[in-house]
Write a protein that holds these residues in place. Sequence first.
Motif, PDB file in Angstrom:
ATOM      1  N   ARG A 244       0.850  -1.182   0.000  1.00  0.00           N
ATOM      2  CA  ARG A 244       0.000   0.000   0.000  1.00  0.00           C
ATOM      3  C   ARG A 244       0.884   1.230   0.000  1.00  0.00           C
ATOM      4  O   ARG A 244       1.982   1.240   0.554  1.00  0.00           O
ATOM      5  N   ARG A 245       0.401   2.295  -0.663  1.00  0.00           N
ATOM      6  CA  ARG A 245       1.216   3.499  -0.810  1.00  0.00           C
ATOM      7  C   ARG A 245       1.671   4.034   0.545  1.00  0.00           C
ATOM      8  O   ARG A 245       2.786   4.526   0.696  1.00  0.00           O
ATOM      9  N   ALA A 246       0.825   3.941   1.564  1.00  0.00           N
ATOM     10  CA  ALA A 246       1.182   4.475   2.882  1.00  0.00           C
ATOM     11  C   ALA A 246       2.355   3.735   3.486  1.00  0.00           C
ATOM     12  O   ALA A 246       3.064   4.257   4.340  1.00  0.00           O
ATOM     13  N   ARG A 247       2.594   2.490   3.032  1.00  0.00           N
ATOM     14  CA  ARG A 247       3.691   1.698   3.577  1.00  0.00           C
ATOM     15  C   ARG A 247       4.897   1.668   2.652  1.00  0.00           C
ATOM     16  O   ARG A 247       5.854   0.945   2.917  1.00  0.00           O
ATOM     17  N   THR A 248       4.837   2.409   1.567  1.00  0.00           N
ATOM     18  CA  THR A 248       5.946   2.441   0.621  1.00  0.00           C
ATOM     19  C   THR A 248       6.851   3.604   0.956  1.00  0.00           C
ATOM     20  O   THR A 248       6.477   4.764   0.810  1.00  0.00           O
ATOM     21  N   GLU A 249       8.066   3.282   1.417  1.00  0.00           N
ATOM     22  CA  GLU A 249       9.014   4.326   1.758  1.00  0.00           C
ATOM     23  C   GLU A 249       9.679   4.867   0.504  1.00  0.00           C
ATOM     24  O   GLU A 249       9.798   4.188  -0.504  1.00  0.00           O
ATOM     25  N   ALA A 250      10.088   6.125   0.596  1.00  0.00           N
ATOM     26  CA  ALA A 250      10.811   6.717  -0.532  1.00  0.00           C
ATOM     27  C   ALA A 250      12.112   5.962  -0.748  1.00  0.00           C
ATOM     28  O   ALA A 250      12.703   5.431   0.186  1.00  0.00           O
ATOM     29  N   GLY A 251      12.582   5.907  -1.986  1.00  0.00           N
ATOM     30  CA  GLY A 251      13.857   5.252  -2.271  1.00  0.00           C
ATOM     31  C   GLY A 251      13.642   3.846  -2.768  1.00  0.00           C
ATOM     32  O   GLY A 251      13.012   3.620  -3.798  1.00  0.00           O
ATOM     33  N   VAL A 252      14.167   2.863  -2.031  1.00  0.00           N
ATOM     34  CA  VAL A 252      14.174   1.474  -2.483  1.00  0.00           C
ATOM     35  C   VAL A 252      12.774   0.986  -2.806  1.00  0.00           C
ATOM     36  O   VAL A 252      12.513   0.453  -3.888  1.00  0.00           O
ATOM     37  N   ASP A 253      11.824   1.152  -1.869  1.00  0.00           N
ATOM     38  CA  ASP A 253      10.482   0.636  -2.095  1.00  0.00           C
ATOM     39  C   ASP A 253       9.809   1.312  -3.278  1.00  0.00           C
ATOM     40  O   ASP A 253       9.080   0.680  -4.043  1.00  0.00           O
ATOM     41  N   THR A 254      10.042   2.600  -3.432  1.00  0.00           N
ATOM     42  CA  THR A 254       9.427   3.325  -4.548  1.00  0.00           C
ATOM     43  C   THR A 254       9.912   2.790  -5.882  1.00  0.00           C
ATOM     44  O   THR A 254       9.119   2.495  -6.784  1.00  0.00           O
ATOM     45  N   TYR A 255      11.237   2.648  -6.031  1.00  0.00           N
ATOM     46  CA  TYR A 255      11.784   2.150  -7.291  1.00  0.00           C
ATOM     47  C   TYR A 255      11.360   0.701  -7.541  1.00  0.00           C
ATOM     48  O   TYR A 255      11.060   0.318  -8.673  1.00  0.00           O
ATOM     49  N   ALA A 256      11.331  -0.103  -6.490  1.00  0.00           N
ATOM     50  CA  ALA A 256      10.924  -1.498  -6.650  1.00  0.00           C
ATOM     51  C   ALA A 256       9.476  -1.571  -7.117  1.00  0.00           C
ATOM     52  O   ALA A 256       9.125  -2.384  -7.993  1.00  0.00           O
ATOM     53  N   THR A 257       8.609  -0.735  -6.552  1.00  0.00           N
ATOM     54  CA  THR A 257       7.208  -0.724  -6.953  1.00  0.00           C
ATOM     55  C   THR A 257       7.058  -0.292  -8.407  1.00  0.00           C
ATOM     56  O   THR A 257       6.290  -0.894  -9.180  1.00  0.00           O
ATOM     57  N   LEU A 258       7.793   0.743  -8.818  1.00  0.00           N
ATOM     58  CA  LEU A 258       7.713   1.207 -10.202  1.00  0.00           C
ATOM     59  C   LEU A 258       8.147   0.121 -11.174  1.00  0.00           C
ATOM     60  O   LEU A 258       7.535  -0.064 -12.231  1.00  0.00           O
ATOM     61  N   ARG A 259       9.199  -0.616 -10.837  1.00  0.00           N
ATOM     62  CA  ARG A 259       9.661  -1.691 -11.721  1.00  0.00           C
ATOM     63  C   ARG A 259       8.639  -2.823 -11.786  1.00  0.00           C
ATOM     64  O   ARG A 259       8.427  -3.434 -12.838  1.00  0.00           O
ATOM     65  N   SER A 260       7.991  -3.119 -10.671  1.00  0.00           N
ATOM     66  CA  SER A 260       6.969  -4.161 -10.667  1.00  0.00           C
ATOM     67  C   SER A 260       5.790  -3.765 -11.546  1.00  0.00           C
ATOM     68  O   SER A 260       5.283  -4.569 -12.342  1.00  0.00           O
ATOM     69  N   GLU A 278      -4.318 -15.996   4.567  1.00  0.00           N
ATOM     70  CA  GLU A 278      -4.975 -14.717   4.840  1.00  0.00           C
ATOM     71  C   GLU A 278      -6.189 -14.482   3.967  1.00  0.00           C
ATOM     72  O   GLU A 278      -7.043 -13.648   4.301  1.00  0.00           O
ATOM     73  N   GLY A 279      -6.294 -15.188   2.842  1.00  0.00           N
ATOM     74  CA  GLY A 279      -7.378 -14.936   1.909  1.00  0.00           C
ATOM     75  C   GLY A 279      -7.117 -13.669   1.111  1.00  0.00           C
ATOM     76  O   GLY A 279      -6.095 -12.998   1.268  1.00  0.00           O
ATOM     77  N   ALA A 280      -8.038 -13.325   0.244  1.00  0.00           N
ATOM     78  CA  ALA A 280      -7.904 -12.122  -0.580  1.00  0.00           C
ATOM     79  C   ALA A 280      -8.118 -10.886   0.291  1.00  0.00           C
ATOM     80  O   ALA A 280      -9.120 -10.765   0.983  1.00  0.00           O
ATOM     81  N   THR A 281      -7.165  -9.959   0.229  1.00  0.00           N
ATOM     82  CA  THR A 281      -7.210  -8.738   1.037  1.00  0.00           C
ATOM     83  C   THR A 281      -7.541  -7.535   0.161  1.00  0.00           C
ATOM     84  O   THR A 281      -7.635  -7.645  -1.073  1.00  0.00           O
ATOM     85  N   GLY A 282      -7.659  -6.382   0.810  1.00  0.00           N
ATOM     86  CA  GLY A 282      -7.901  -5.160   0.060  1.00  0.00           C
ATOM     87  C   GLY A 282      -6.773  -4.851  -0.904  1.00  0.00           C
ATOM     88  O   GLY A 282      -7.008  -4.351  -2.008  1.00  0.00           O
ATOM     89  N   GLN A 283      -5.517  -5.143  -0.513  1.00  0.00           N
ATOM     90  CA  GLN A 283      -4.394  -4.907  -1.402  1.00  0.00           C
ATOM     91  C   GLN A 283      -4.423  -5.863  -2.593  1.00  0.00           C
ATOM     92  O   GLN A 283      -4.094  -5.473  -3.720  1.00  0.00           O
ATOM     93  N   ASP A 284      -4.833  -7.114  -2.375  1.00  0.00           N
ATOM     94  CA  ASP A 284      -5.012  -8.039  -3.494  1.00  0.00           C
ATOM     95  C   ASP A 284      -6.063  -7.514  -4.458  1.00  0.00           C
ATOM     96  O   ASP A 284      -5.927  -7.642  -5.677  1.00  0.00           O
ATOM     97  N   GLN A 285      -7.114  -6.913  -3.911  1.00  0.00           N
ATOM     98  CA  GLN A 285      -8.161  -6.333  -4.746  1.00  0.00           C
ATOM     99  C   GLN A 285      -7.606  -5.213  -5.622  1.00  0.00           C
ATOM    100  O   GLN A 285      -7.926  -5.118  -6.811  1.00  0.00           O
ATOM    101  N   GLY A 321     -13.686 -14.709  -4.570  1.00  0.00           N
ATOM    102  CA  GLY A 321     -14.802 -14.372  -5.447  1.00  0.00           C
ATOM    103  C   GLY A 321     -15.333 -12.968  -5.222  1.00  0.00           C
ATOM    104  O   GLY A 321     -15.711 -12.270  -6.169  1.00  0.00           O
ATOM    105  N   GLU A 322     -15.314 -12.519  -3.959  1.00  0.00           N
ATOM    106  CA  GLU A 322     -15.861 -11.204  -3.637  1.00  0.00           C
ATOM    107  C   GLU A 322     -14.913 -10.077  -4.043  1.00  0.00           C
ATOM    108  O   GLU A 322     -15.329  -9.072  -4.616  1.00  0.00           O
ATOM    109  N   ARG A 323     -13.635 -10.238  -3.728  1.00  0.00           N
ATOM    110  CA  ARG A 323     -12.695  -9.129  -3.914  1.00  0.00           C
ATOM    111  C   ARG A 323     -12.064  -9.072  -5.301  1.00  0.00           C
ATOM    112  O   ARG A 323     -11.578  -8.020  -5.713  1.00  0.00           O
TER     113      ARG A 323
END
Length: 435
Positions: A244-260, A278-285, A321-323
Amino acid sequence: MSRPQVAVVGRPNVGKSSLVNRLAARRVAVVEHQRGVTRDRTSVEAEWAGRSFDVVDTGGWLEAGDALEEKVSRQAEAAVAGADLVLFVVDAETGPVEEDSRAARWIRRSHRPVLLVANKADDATREAAAWEFVGLGLGDPYAVSALHGRGAGELLDAIVERLPATTDDPPAEDPEASPAPGEELRVAIVGRPNVGKSTLFNRLIGEERSVVHDLPGTTRDAVDTVVATADGPVRFIDTAGLRRRARTEAGVDTYATLRSLRALDGADLAILVIDATEGATGQDQRLAERIAGAGCPAVVVLNKWELVSTEARPGVLASVGERLAFLGDAPVLKTTATSGRGVHRLWPALVTAAEDYAKRVPTGALNRAIRDLQQRQPAPTGKIRYAVQGASEPPTFTLFVAGRLPATYLRYVERSLRERFELGTSPIRVRVRTE
C-alpha cells in the motif's frame, strides 16, 4: 545466440548496481545509499563498440553472514559460475578492507577471467588511491566513478577486449538462445510481499534464481528468466511485493514498486499470488484492478494452501470471489510452492489463457452471433447493425450501433460473445460507435 555474461560482484555497498546502470547507459538496477539493497541477480543487456553482452548485477558477497546474506552470496556465486568475465568491484573511497580480501580469495578460486574495478574514484586523489588494491592479486585496477562516468569508457574497452570471440552464425537448434522480439510469452508474477512469489518463480524456472526468505520485501528488482517450453520460449518475471502506498518508503520501495508495475504493464499474462492463510485482502483487490487495467489475462494462485484448515477453505475461496471480481472468471489454483504441490496445474492454465487472449473471430461468425443475441434479447433502446474485431490481445470488438445501448446490455453482449466463441477467462473489450 546467447550473449557473453559479465558478472558484477564484490562486498556490499561498493556501488555495483550504480556501475551496472553506468555500463547499461540507463537506470535499470535499484540504487540506494544503504547496505544490502540488491539481493537477487538480475541481467541487463549492454552494448559497446559494436559488441553486445549481458551485465549481471548481484548482491554483496560475504564469506559468512546471516541466513539472508548467505542466500544473497549464493546468488553471486551462481552468477560467477556462469560468467565469461567477472568485474570485481571495490570502494576507492574507503580503501581495502578485510571483506575485500576474503571476496578476492573467492574470486581467485573461481578461475574466471576478472577485471578489478575501483569504484567511487571521483577525482585524481581517489584515482591514485585505487592502486592500494593491487595487493588483492586481481591485477591492476580500473579506476572509475559509476556516479559521474569517470573512467567508464576505458573500462568498457577492457570488457569488450576480454569477451570471448563469437560467430555471426548461431547454432541451428539452441533452446537457450534469446528469442526474437515478440516471440516470447511474458508472464509477470505479482502479489503482496511475502506471499511466496519468489518461491513459485524458482519452482517454475527450475533453479534458485530469486532469493527466498521469510523477511517481507526480500525481492527488490524485477528478476526475469526465459524458459524453453514445448509451446515456445516463456519469460517469467518475478516482481517485488506491491505494498500500500502508505507503507511504501521513498527510495528502495518506490523504485521497486515502479519496476513491478512496469513489468506488469508489459506482460502478456499475470500470475496473482495470494497468501491462502490470509485470503484475498484489500491490497489483493487493488492488484486485481491493476491487472484488469493492464488488459492482460490472469491466473490466481492461492499459495500456502496446505496451511489452511479444511473449515477455513470455503471462506478463503469466498473472499477471492468477492474481492477479485475485476478478473472475471480467472482460474483459481491452490498450490504450495515450497513443496511444488499443485504447481504442475499452472502451466496448462497459462497456455489456455494465452490462446484465448490471442484468439480472433471471423467477421461473418461474429455478426451471426450479434444477430442471434439480439433475437434472444433485443436492446431496450438502440440496435447493433454490425460488429468487427478490431484487435486481439485482448480480443477487442467494435459495435456499430444505431441509438444508444445501456451498460447492462453491453455486459450481456460481452457475456454472450465470451460463451459463443469460448474466450474463457481472457479480458474482452467492447467498444461502441454510434451511427
